[in-house]
Design a protein around this motif. Sequence first.
Motif, PDB file in Angstrom:
ATOM      1  N   VAL A  70       7.103  32.975 -12.644  1.00  0.00           N
ATOM      2  CA  VAL A  70       6.133  32.337 -11.746  1.00  0.00           C
ATOM      3  C   VAL A  70       5.974  30.861 -12.119  1.00  0.00           C
ATOM      4  O   VAL A  70       5.937  29.981 -11.255  1.00  0.00           O
ATOM      5  CB  VAL A  70       4.779  33.061 -11.804  1.00  0.00           C
ATOM      6  N   ALA A  71       5.901  30.579 -13.424  1.00  0.00           N
ATOM      7  CA  ALA A  71       5.780  29.190 -13.875  1.00  0.00           C
ATOM      8  C   ALA A  71       6.984  28.374 -13.447  1.00  0.00           C
ATOM      9  O   ALA A  71       6.853  27.219 -12.993  1.00  0.00           O
ATOM     10  CB  ALA A  71       5.621  29.145 -15.393  1.00  0.00           C
ATOM     11  N   LEU A  72       8.191  28.946 -13.557  1.00  0.00           N
ATOM     12  CA  LEU A  72       9.402  28.224 -13.160  1.00  0.00           C
ATOM     13  C   LEU A  72       9.415  27.961 -11.659  1.00  0.00           C
ATOM     14  O   LEU A  72       9.762  26.861 -11.219  1.00  0.00           O
ATOM     15  CB  LEU A  72      10.633  29.034 -13.566  1.00  0.00           C
ATOM     16  N   LEU A  73       9.035  28.977 -10.863  1.00  0.00           N
ATOM     17  CA  LEU A  73       8.990  28.800  -9.409  1.00  0.00           C
ATOM     18  C   LEU A  73       8.064  27.658  -9.027  1.00  0.00           C
ATOM     19  O   LEU A  73       8.431  26.764  -8.251  1.00  0.00           O
ATOM     20  CB  LEU A  73       8.514  30.097  -8.756  1.00  0.00           C
ATOM     21  N   LEU A  74       6.865  27.657  -9.578  1.00  0.00           N
ATOM     22  CA  LEU A  74       5.887  26.632  -9.217  1.00  0.00           C
ATOM     23  C   LEU A  74       6.292  25.250  -9.714  1.00  0.00           C
ATOM     24  O   LEU A  74       6.105  24.249  -9.015  1.00  0.00           O
ATOM     25  CB  LEU A  74       4.514  27.015  -9.772  1.00  0.00           C
ATOM     26  N   SER A  75       6.852  25.176 -10.921  1.00  0.00           N
ATOM     27  CA  SER A  75       7.232  23.862 -11.456  1.00  0.00           C
ATOM     28  C   SER A  75       8.443  23.288 -10.731  1.00  0.00           C
ATOM     29  O   SER A  75       8.658  22.067 -10.758  1.00  0.00           O
ATOM     30  CB  SER A  75       7.502  23.959 -12.958  1.00  0.00           C
ATOM     31  N   ALA A  76       9.236  24.151 -10.066  1.00  0.00           N
ATOM     32  CA  ALA A  76      10.373  23.650  -9.290  1.00  0.00           C
ATOM     33  C   ALA A  76       9.927  23.045  -7.961  1.00  0.00           C
ATOM     34  O   ALA A  76      10.608  22.172  -7.410  1.00  0.00           O
ATOM     35  CB  ALA A  76      11.368  24.783  -9.031  1.00  0.00           C
ATOM     36  N   MET A  77       8.787  23.500  -7.451  1.00  0.00           N
ATOM     37  CA  MET A  77       8.358  23.057  -6.123  1.00  0.00           C
ATOM     38  C   MET A  77       8.107  21.554  -6.007  1.00  0.00           C
ATOM     39  O   MET A  77       8.404  20.953  -4.968  1.00  0.00           O
ATOM     40  CB  MET A  77       7.110  23.846  -5.716  1.00  0.00           C
ATOM     41  N   PRO A  78       7.569  20.871  -7.021  1.00  0.00           N
ATOM     42  CA  PRO A  78       7.301  19.436  -6.861  1.00  0.00           C
ATOM     43  C   PRO A  78       8.543  18.545  -6.900  1.00  0.00           C
ATOM     44  O   PRO A  78       8.419  17.335  -6.688  1.00  0.00           O
ATOM     45  CB  PRO A  78       6.390  19.111  -8.058  1.00  0.00           C
TER      46      PRO A  78
ATOM     47  N   ARG B 101       0.822  -1.213   0.000  1.00  0.00           N
ATOM     48  CA  ARG B 101       0.000   0.000   0.000  1.00  0.00           C
ATOM     49  C   ARG B 101       0.855   1.261   0.000  1.00  0.00           C
ATOM     50  O   ARG B 101       0.587   2.212  -0.725  1.00  0.00           O
ATOM     51  CB  ARG B 101      -0.950  -0.007   1.193  1.00  0.00           C
ATOM     52  N   GLY B 102       1.890   1.278   0.815  1.00  0.00           N
ATOM     53  CA  GLY B 102       2.728   2.472   0.901  1.00  0.00           C
ATOM     54  C   GLY B 102       3.374   2.817  -0.425  1.00  0.00           C
ATOM     55  O   GLY B 102       3.390   3.988  -0.839  1.00  0.00           O
ATOM     56  N   ARG B 103       3.904   1.809  -1.124  1.00  0.00           N
ATOM     57  CA  ARG B 103       4.571   2.075  -2.398  1.00  0.00           C
ATOM     58  C   ARG B 103       3.595   2.546  -3.464  1.00  0.00           C
ATOM     59  O   ARG B 103       3.884   3.481  -4.224  1.00  0.00           O
ATOM     60  CB  ARG B 103       5.302   0.812  -2.863  1.00  0.00           C
ATOM     61  N   VAL B 104       2.424   1.904  -3.535  1.00  0.00           N
ATOM     62  CA  VAL B 104       1.454   2.299  -4.554  1.00  0.00           C
ATOM     63  C   VAL B 104       0.914   3.698  -4.268  1.00  0.00           C
ATOM     64  O   VAL B 104       0.769   4.523  -5.184  1.00  0.00           O
ATOM     65  CB  VAL B 104       0.309   1.277  -4.641  1.00  0.00           C
ATOM     66  N   MET B 105       0.642   3.999  -3.004  1.00  0.00           N
ATOM     67  CA  MET B 105       0.177   5.338  -2.676  1.00  0.00           C
ATOM     68  C   MET B 105       1.256   6.377  -2.949  1.00  0.00           C
ATOM     69  O   MET B 105       0.952   7.524  -3.328  1.00  0.00           O
ATOM     70  CB  MET B 105      -0.273   5.403  -1.220  1.00  0.00           C
ATOM     71  N   ALA B 106       2.514   5.998  -2.774  1.00  0.00           N
ATOM     72  CA  ALA B 106       3.609   6.905  -3.127  1.00  0.00           C
ATOM     73  C   ALA B 106       3.596   7.191  -4.627  1.00  0.00           C
ATOM     74  O   ALA B 106       3.767   8.345  -5.053  1.00  0.00           O
ATOM     75  CB  ALA B 106       4.951   6.307  -2.706  1.00  0.00           C
ATOM     76  N   VAL B 107       3.402   6.147  -5.439  1.00  0.00           N
ATOM     77  CA  VAL B 107       3.309   6.344  -6.891  1.00  0.00           C
ATOM     78  C   VAL B 107       2.115   7.241  -7.225  1.00  0.00           C
ATOM     79  O   VAL B 107       2.196   8.117  -8.094  1.00  0.00           O
ATOM     80  CB  VAL B 107       3.191   4.983  -7.609  1.00  0.00           C
ATOM     81  N   PHE B 108       1.018   7.038  -6.530  1.00  0.00           N
ATOM     82  CA  PHE B 108      -0.175   7.866  -6.719  1.00  0.00           C
ATOM     83  C   PHE B 108       0.151   9.343  -6.508  1.00  0.00           C
ATOM     84  O   PHE B 108      -0.183  10.196  -7.337  1.00  0.00           O
ATOM     85  CB  PHE B 108      -1.247   7.397  -5.727  1.00  0.00           C
ATOM     86  N   TYR B 109       0.836   9.646  -5.411  1.00  0.00           N
ATOM     87  CA  TYR B 109       1.155  11.050  -5.122  1.00  0.00           C
ATOM     88  C   TYR B 109       2.212  11.586  -6.082  1.00  0.00           C
ATOM     89  O   TYR B 109       2.146  12.757  -6.493  1.00  0.00           O
ATOM     90  CB  TYR B 109       1.622  11.195  -3.677  1.00  0.00           C
ATOM     91  N   VAL B 110       3.187  10.755  -6.430  1.00  0.00           N
ATOM     92  CA  VAL B 110       4.197  11.206  -7.393  1.00  0.00           C
ATOM     93  C   VAL B 110       3.541  11.554  -8.721  1.00  0.00           C
ATOM     94  O   VAL B 110       3.852  12.583  -9.346  1.00  0.00           O
ATOM     95  CB  VAL B 110       5.279  10.128  -7.578  1.00  0.00           C
ATOM     96  N   ALA B 111       2.608  10.715  -9.175  1.00  0.00           N
ATOM     97  CA  ALA B 111       1.927  10.978 -10.440  1.00  0.00           C
ATOM     98  C   ALA B 111       1.133  12.271 -10.367  1.00  0.00           C
ATOM     99  O   ALA B 111       1.139  13.083 -11.313  1.00  0.00           O
ATOM    100  CB  ALA B 111       1.002   9.805 -10.788  1.00  0.00           C
ATOM    101  N   TYR B 112       0.463  12.485  -9.247  1.00  0.00           N
ATOM    102  CA  TYR B 112      -0.328  13.711  -9.112  1.00  0.00           C
ATOM    103  C   TYR B 112       0.573  14.940  -9.052  1.00  0.00           C
ATOM    104  O   TYR B 112       0.316  15.947  -9.732  1.00  0.00           O
ATOM    105  CB  TYR B 112      -1.203  13.644  -7.861  1.00  0.00           C
ATOM    106  N   ILE B 113       1.640  14.870  -8.257  1.00  0.00           N
ATOM    107  CA  ILE B 113       2.539  16.017  -8.135  1.00  0.00           C
ATOM    108  C   ILE B 113       3.249  16.296  -9.457  1.00  0.00           C
ATOM    109  O   ILE B 113       3.454  17.449  -9.846  1.00  0.00           O
ATOM    110  CB  ILE B 113       3.564  15.769  -7.012  1.00  0.00           C
ATOM    111  N   ALA B 114       3.632  15.232 -10.177  1.00  0.00           N
ATOM    112  CA  ALA B 114       4.247  15.431 -11.493  1.00  0.00           C
ATOM    113  C   ALA B 114       3.280  16.125 -12.436  1.00  0.00           C
ATOM    114  O   ALA B 114       3.665  17.020 -13.209  1.00  0.00           O
ATOM    115  CB  ALA B 114       4.691  14.088 -12.067  1.00  0.00           C
ATOM    116  N   GLY B 115       2.009  15.729 -12.380  1.00  0.00           N
ATOM    117  CA  GLY B 115       1.000  16.398 -13.200  1.00  0.00           C
ATOM    118  C   GLY B 115       0.867  17.870 -12.848  1.00  0.00           C
ATOM    119  O   GLY B 115       0.773  18.724 -13.732  1.00  0.00           O
ATOM    120  N   LEU B 116       0.881  18.181 -11.553  1.00  0.00           N
ATOM    121  CA  LEU B 116       0.848  19.584 -11.141  1.00  0.00           C
ATOM    122  C   LEU B 116       2.036  20.344 -11.716  1.00  0.00           C
ATOM    123  O   LEU B 116       1.896  21.471 -12.202  1.00  0.00           O
ATOM    124  CB  LEU B 116       0.863  19.694  -9.614  1.00  0.00           C
TER     125      LEU B 116
END
Length: 280
Positions: free
Chosen positions: A245-253, A138-153
């Motif tokens: 602004v775009a660069l700042l935000l895209s660096a955050m994830p 569960r931990g690994r799959v949920m980590a992938v879930f969050y990585v995918a979402y943050i990468a999308g952001l």
Amino acid sequence: MLTQTQTDPGQSAPLIAIASVIVSMALIAIGNGLMFAFIPVRLGADGFDPTWAGLIVTGLSAGGLAGCILTGPLVRRVGHARAFMVLSALIALSNVAIGAGPMPLLWIAARALYGFAICGLFIVAQSWLNDALPNAIRGRVMAVFYVAYIAGLGVGYATLAAIDIQTAAAPLIGIAFTALSILPVGMTRLAQPPAPQAASVALGQAWRISPVGVVGMLAVGGLSMIISGFAPIHATAKGYSQAEVALLLSAMPVGTLILQIPLGWLSDRTDRRYVLAGTA
């Protein structure tokens, strides 16, 4: 809190089916990231006081609280897949209102609707995955879930640098990715969890089960909203360009992308409270 019967850990769902939920949330994240960046920059370019952008973030949070309260009854009524589609449609409608032009009061209402929908989507997606996954992974799959979402952001944030903010391009892109996100869930063969026996915001019960988890999520939610919500407002008010602004935000994830999966792997092998305390 959605209380439901857990899937037999010995009958793990196929990874391709699990991936449908993860891909859907990643597609939604692209449009969401773009809108997070677009709104304060557009308001700043049109001469609106930064207070309006702050009120829009506050409206988003209020909508999110409503989503936490009302998503459970929605899932109980129509199931996880239909609830996911309904909430995705609400995000698309929110972006339509943003596309109508910079009208701060309308935008506050639109982002409140978005907050309702995105919190609901996270509840639906996480409870769906939680039911499908055995505890060992569960931990690994949920980590992938969050990585995918943050990468999308991150992709959505970066997209701001390439669009004309004086047009409706950003909301249209957001609508397009939201529509695409419905397809994987609409075609998934991932079994839906049984209808929840109870659907409520049971903070007392959550506290009794895991006080560390409750405190951790309150801290993470508050800090995430402050950073992701107000960083573009502050940068725009300080006179940074659209591309900056775009660069700042895209660096955050980047930190999330680097650390989330190793921390998920670690949480499957030790007490998750230690992992949470260590990351804090």
